[in-house]
Design an enzyme around this catalytic site. Structure first.
Site, short mmCIF file in Angstrom:
data_model
loop_
_atom_site.label_atom_id
_atom_site.label_comp_id
_atom_site.label_asym_id
_atom_site.label_seq_id
_atom_site.Cartn_x
_atom_site.Cartn_y
_atom_site.Cartn_z
N CYS A 164 0.81 -1.23 0.00
CA CYS A 164 0.00 0.00 0.00
C CYS A 164 0.84 1.28 0.00
O CYS A 164 0.63 2.18 -0.82
CB CYS A 164 -0.98 -0.01 1.17
N HIS A 198 -2.66 1.30 6.94
CA HIS A 198 -2.99 1.22 5.51
C HIS A 198 -3.12 2.63 4.96
O HIS A 198 -3.47 3.57 5.68
CB HIS A 198 -4.30 0.46 5.31
N HIS A 250 -5.73 1.84 -4.35
CA HIS A 250 -4.84 1.30 -3.32
C HIS A 250 -4.44 -0.12 -3.65
O HIS A 250 -5.03 -0.77 -4.53
CB HIS A 250 -5.52 1.36 -1.94
#
Length: 356
Positions: free
Chosen positions: A270, A318, A330
């Site tokens: 990510c 994240h 993402h």
């Protein structure tokens, strides 16, 4: 699915519970949750799939936290290695300078020896020529100053070398500690991912499809609730030039696989995706989602614009790139690819702007 397979899944879920609890920092040991009661001897119930989904979410979250630790250790190691190289160059230059100074000092000592050991002042005092005495006096003063300067520089150079050596030693210790932290993080990542894969592998193809539907349904529910809050009514900002370039980069990566610790060009995690997207736009940002949250300027959600980074989960484990209209790009987790998703499909911690 027969009773034997159901037993395997139940056992897998129980093991996953234990792994998740034991892997959480600062968490005391607790017995795993009771296994769900089978509703049918031939199929996994929706309730059981929901429990499996929740366990998978915890496992992949733990893997994401460990991935951030791994990436942080990797980034620190790169900086420490660069610092060690810089210190090594300084040490080499310092040693060369010290050798030169010692050679000059040795030459001065040899000259004094050849003159019978008498200092220049004594030779001048014994001179029969007053003019020569006065002319030489100035040279003596200059020579004294030069000698003092030579000795002072030798002392400073020696001190610098000792300091560089100490700094290099400290950096080596940090590098070794970082290597151990990186190895430990890698072990945790692999353990969490392996447990998740083993759990999923117990399901039939149709059951995995149902599980994916449940995941999508949970994401849609969260996104709908976020949109129903009216948040998009306040979000009207347009992307900056750099933000537009970052979005273009991320868009070009759609469909590429997730891989922990990766930052392109074939695979990403990510923060690898977001850091490279902004690097392509000309702005270097921290490598990990947690450091992006710590170091970049925070903005209110209503002021969010395409290119901004949305940080998720209470531990900033994240990160995604906002692309406008309530959507993000993402790299979700192992087994998934870089994709477009709803910005509110996960719990938002906050928003940061790399080009504030």
């Amino acid at each position: 699915m027969g009773p034997g397979k159901r037993g395997l899944i139940t056992a897998a879920v129980t093991v996953v519970c234990a792994i998740t609890v034991l892997a959480a920092p600062g968490t005391a040991f607790a017995a795993p949750d009771p296994s769900p009661s089978p509703s049918s001897p031939t199929a996994v119930s929706t309730k059981e799939l929901e429990e499996i989904r929740a366990r998978l979410e915890k496992l992949y979250h733990s893997a994401a936290v460990a991935t951030d630790e791994y990436n942080a250790a990797e980034e620190a190691a790169e900086k420490q290695s660069a610092e060690i190289v810089s210190l090594a160059r300084k040490i080499v230059k310092g040693q060369e300078r010290l050798a030169e100074l010692k050679e000059r000092a040795g030459a001065a000592a040899a000259a004094q020896y050849r003159s019978g050991g008498l200092p220049d002042e004594a030779h001048l005092m014994l001179s029969d020529n007053p003019g020569a005495f006065l002319d030489g006096a100035g040279r003596v003063i200059q020579g004294q100053r030069a000698t003092k300067g030579l000795l002072a520089e030798m002392t400073r150079t020696q001190q610098d070398l000792e300091l560089y050596a100490k700094d290099a030693s400290a950096q080596w210790r940090k590098l070794e500690a970082g290597r151990k932290a990186k190895a430990a993080a890698q072990k945790r990542i692999e353990k969490q991912i392996k447990a998740a894969e083993q759990l999923e592998s117990q399901l039939e193809k149709e059951e995995r499809a149902r599980l994916a539907e449940l995941e999508e349904a949970a994401a849609r529910k969260a996104q709908t609730a976020w949109l129903d809050s009216g948040v998009l009514k306040d979000i009207k900002s347009k992307a900056s030039e750099q933000g537009r370039k970052a979005v273009e980069y991320a868009t070009a990566q759609l469909g590429k696989p997730y891989e922990w610790g990766a930052e392109g060009p074939k695979t990403y995690d990510c923060s690898g995706l977001t850091s490279q997207a902004w690097a392509s736009a000309g702005s270097g940002i921290p490598r990990t989602s947690q450091e992006q949250w710590k170091q970049l300027e925070r903005v209110d959600i209503k002021d969010m614009r395409p290119g901004d980074l949305i940080i998720y989960n209470g531990d900033a484990s994240h990160v995604a790139l906002y692309i406008g209209d309530g959507a993000i790009i993402h790299a979700p987790r192992p087994g998934r690819t870089v994709t477009v998703a709803g910005a509110g499909s996960m719990p938002i911690l906050g928003v940061v702007r790399p080009d504030a």
